[in-house]
Scaffold this active site. Structure first.
Site, PDB file in Angstrom:
ATOM      1  N   HIS A   1      -8.362  71.711  39.922  1.00  0.00           N
ATOM      2  CA  HIS A   1      -8.662  73.103  40.244  1.00  0.00           C
ATOM      3  C   HIS A   1      -8.005  73.966  39.158  1.00  0.00           C
ATOM      4  O   HIS A   1      -6.979  73.573  38.600  1.00  0.00           O
ATOM      5  CB  HIS A   1      -8.033  73.393  41.611  1.00  0.00           C
ATOM      6  CG  HIS A   1      -8.386  74.712  42.211  1.00  0.00           C
ATOM      7  ND1 HIS A   1      -7.722  75.871  41.893  1.00  0.00           N
ATOM      8  CD2 HIS A   1      -9.324  75.056  43.129  1.00  0.00           C
ATOM      9  CE1 HIS A   1      -8.236  76.876  42.592  1.00  0.00           C
ATOM     10  NE2 HIS A   1      -9.208  76.408  43.353  1.00  0.00           N
ATOM     11  N   ASP A   6      -1.139  67.847  43.967  1.00  0.00           N
ATOM     12  CA  ASP A   6      -1.799  68.999  44.574  1.00  0.00           C
ATOM     13  C   ASP A   6      -2.517  68.480  45.822  1.00  0.00           C
ATOM     14  O   ASP A   6      -3.569  67.858  45.744  1.00  0.00           O
ATOM     15  CB  ASP A   6      -2.790  69.608  43.582  1.00  0.00           C
ATOM     16  CG  ASP A   6      -3.623  70.726  44.211  1.00  0.00           C
ATOM     17  OD1 ASP A   6      -3.521  70.945  45.435  1.00  0.00           O
ATOM     18  OD2 ASP A   6      -4.390  71.370  43.473  1.00  0.00           O
ATOM     19  N   GLN A  61      -6.286  69.730  49.264  1.00  0.00           N
ATOM     20  CA  GLN A  61      -7.472  69.185  49.931  1.00  0.00           C
ATOM     21  C   GLN A  61      -7.218  67.868  50.661  1.00  0.00           C
ATOM     22  O   GLN A  61      -8.150  67.275  51.199  1.00  0.00           O
ATOM     23  CB  GLN A  61      -8.615  68.984  48.911  1.00  0.00           C
ATOM     24  CG  GLN A  61      -9.083  70.264  48.249  1.00  0.00           C
ATOM     25  CD  GLN A  61      -9.809  71.218  49.193  1.00  0.00           C
ATOM     26  OE1 GLN A  61     -10.228  70.855  50.299  1.00  0.00           O
ATOM     27  NE2 GLN A  61      -9.965  72.457  48.776  1.00  0.00           N
ATOM     28  N   LYS A  88      -5.769  76.338  54.424  1.00  0.00           N
ATOM     29  CA  LYS A  88      -6.745  75.243  54.350  1.00  0.00           C
ATOM     30  C   LYS A  88      -6.478  74.180  55.419  1.00  0.00           C
ATOM     31  O   LYS A  88      -7.218  73.216  55.549  1.00  0.00           O
ATOM     32  CB  LYS A  88      -6.717  74.590  52.963  1.00  0.00           C
ATOM     33  CG  LYS A  88      -7.259  75.505  51.865  1.00  0.00           C
ATOM     34  CD  LYS A  88      -7.307  74.768  50.545  1.00  0.00           C
ATOM     35  CE  LYS A  88      -7.411  75.695  49.353  1.00  0.00           C
ATOM     36  NZ  LYS A  88      -8.752  76.209  49.116  1.00  0.00           N
ATOM     37  N   CYS A  92     -13.960  76.794  41.038  1.00  0.00           N
ATOM     38  CA  CYS A  92     -12.693  76.887  40.299  1.00  0.00           C
ATOM     39  C   CYS A  92     -12.354  75.582  39.595  1.00  0.00           C
ATOM     40  O   CYS A  92     -11.184  75.167  39.557  1.00  0.00           O
ATOM     41  CB  CYS A  92     -11.531  77.290  41.209  1.00  0.00           C
ATOM     42  SG  CYS A  92     -11.738  78.880  41.974  1.00  0.00           S
TER      43      CYS A  92
HETATM   44  N1  PMP Z   1      -5.990  73.082  44.461  1.00  0.00           N
HETATM   45  C1  PMP Z   1      -7.089  72.650  45.054  1.00  0.00           C
HETATM   46  C2  PMP Z   1      -7.477  71.204  44.924  1.00  0.00           C
HETATM   47  C3  PMP Z   1      -7.866  73.532  45.813  1.00  0.00           C
HETATM   48  O1  PMP Z   1      -8.975  73.088  46.404  1.00  0.00           O
HETATM   49  C4  PMP Z   1      -7.471  74.878  45.923  1.00  0.00           C
HETATM   50  C5  PMP Z   1      -8.283  75.890  46.718  1.00  0.00           C
HETATM   51  N2  PMP Z   1      -9.667  75.794  46.520  1.00  0.00           N
HETATM   52  C6  PMP Z   1      -6.304  75.286  45.293  1.00  0.00           C
HETATM   53  C7  PMP Z   1      -5.582  74.360  44.572  1.00  0.00           C
HETATM   54  C8  PMP Z   1      -5.804  76.702  45.356  1.00  0.00           C
HETATM   55  O2  PMP Z   1      -5.379  77.004  46.649  1.00  0.00           O
HETATM   56  P1  PMP Z   1      -4.961  78.486  47.064  1.00  0.00           P
HETATM   57  O3  PMP Z   1      -6.089  79.364  46.632  1.00  0.00           O
HETATM   58  O4  PMP Z   1      -4.820  78.420  48.541  1.00  0.00           O
HETATM   59  O5  PMP Z   1      -3.702  78.813  46.358  1.00  0.00           O
END
Ligand code: PMP
Length: 404
Positions: free
Chosen positions: A122, A199, A202, A225, A363
């Site tokens: 991401h 990270d 997910q 999430k 993203c």
């Molecule tokens: N890492 C991953 C794998 C994600 O899917 C996301 C959110 N789509 C993020 C980081 C960022 O998370 P947040 O916007 O809640 O900070």
């Protein structure tokens, strides 16, 4: 017993309509809906306990502090961290990564040093490293993947050099659903004497994650999430690492003593928590974690797996269907394109049928470049989705397909 109807009743939003159609919510990778008990906890705490934490001798402040610190313990237990000192509350995954990159980069990285990330990260696990690269002249190395969306572990091994200082990879891809073998990847990093950041944005909502079992050095996730409120997240770090890292932000809470000559920082975990924390949000997060613990992560994982297999099989019956991400280990995320229908058109038309999916690059533009596409349609599932909703998605796609 996984009583899906009863579970759905816990989530009031699921009974609303969109354009007079029942809402079918498949954008769980972006954010999940909230069970009533999470929202109730926020309202209750504002109405009956609200006071700033860690500061007051008065009753309410102490009660608010107790709730906030009990939430830290709930998080510790949920990911099986060794100590509450290892649980830092942040605003979310993005802030957790920025914190780590900033502090770790400051203390342990010099010009020419290297970080290893993967091609499926991401943006929040790419751009902070790029900012560090601009500040300090570090280099970013990228683990490639095969066409199924599996990381090439042999190539990963080859990326290590004398200058590698840290590895930072996603546990589950938010686009491909790939579950990366982080335990083995951590062992490899450790064999090269460097830590690894997971990270887990997910993975936390979908599977049991045990930081000690993984031997993770750092692990981050977002509350929103995992059925919790927005604006609260977690950075887990091994105490031996966090002790050696400098603070990220300065302010109240993170100090023991301040004078204009010398300031002594607070101990863990407060050293990294400058300012008033979202103590109402942390209670909500703890409620959300208790909720899924009570349902059972194994049951949730089994149910979501069944849904994913069913959805994948039904999607594949649609002419012109291309699914991105067919890793052997795959979570509840399905990215696809149909014929030459633009992902945005597909998403917009499905929306008119009450079906919420994500469209775009999610993203993860470097991953889109690797796949040679601009974007996908993404259905990401949660513990409250049903086969009937998947049938509605399939019927919707078939309808859009006919229109084109
Ligand atoms: N890492 C991953 C794998 C994600 O899917 C996301 C959110 N789509 C993020 C980081 C960022 O998370 P947040 O916007 O809640 O900070």
């Amino acid at each position: 017993m996984y009583d899906i109807q009863k579970i759905r009743e816990d989530f009031p939003i699921l009974s609303r309509t969109v354009y007079d159609k029942p809402l079918v919510y498949f954008d769980n990778g972006a954010t999940t809906q909230k069970p009533r008990l999470v929202v109730d906890s926020l309202v209750d705490e504002y109405y009956s306990v609200n006071a700033n934490v860690h500061r007051g001798v008065h009753y309410l402040s102490q009660q608010a502090t107790e709730l906030h610190e009990a939430s830290r313990e709930t998080v510790r237990e949920f990911i099986n961290a060794g100590s509450i000192n290892e649980i830092i509350f942040t605003r979310g995954t993005t802030e957790s990564i920025n914190l780590l990159v900033s502090s770790f980069g400051e203390e342990f990285m010099e010009e020419g040093d290297e970080v290893i990330v993967s091609v499926m990260e991401h943006h929040s696990n790419i751009v902070p490293w790029q900012l560090l690269a601009a500040r300090k002249g570090i280099a970013i190395k990228v683990i490639p993947m095969n066409d199924k969306g599996e990381l090439l572990l042999d190539e990963y091994e080859k990326l290590f050099s004398e200058r590698t200082k840290i590895v930072s990879v996603t546990h589950v891809s938010n686009v491909l659903g790939t579950v990366n073998p982080v335990k083995a990847m951590i062992a490899t990093a450790h064999a090269h004497g460097v830590p690894l950041l997971v990270d887990a944005a997910q993975s936390i909502p979908h599977m049991k994650v045990d930081v000690q079992e993984l031997d993770a050095d750092f692990l981050v996730f977002s509350g929103h999430k995992v059925y919790g409120p927005t604006g609260v997240g977690v950075l887990y770090g091994k105490e031996e690492w966090l002790d050696r890292l400098p603070p990220y932000q300065g302010g109240g809470e993170m100090i023991q003593h301040v004078s204009f000559e010398k300031t002594v920082f607070n101990e863990l975990p407060f050293k990294f928590e400058a300012g008033t924390p979202d103590y109402i949000g942390t209670t909500g997060l703890a409620k959300a974690l208790d909720y899924i613990t009570a349902l059972g992560l194994d049951q949730i994982a089994a149910y979501e797996h069944e849904l994913t297999v069913y959805a994948t099989q039904r999607l594949k019956e649609i002419p012109g269907m291309r699914i991105f991400g067919e890793a052997a280990e795959k979570g509840a995320v399905i990215s696809f394109l149909v014929g030459d229908i633009h992902h945005f058109d597909m998403g917009t038309l499905l929306d008119r049928l009450g079906i919420a999916v994500r469209t775009g690059h999610h993203c993860a533009q470097p991953l889109m470049q690797r796949l040679g596409i601009e974007g996908t349609v993404r259905a990401s599932l949660a513990l409250y989705n049903t086969k009937e909703e998947i049938d509605a998605l399939i019927a919707g796609i078939e309808r859009v397909n006919k229109m084109f």
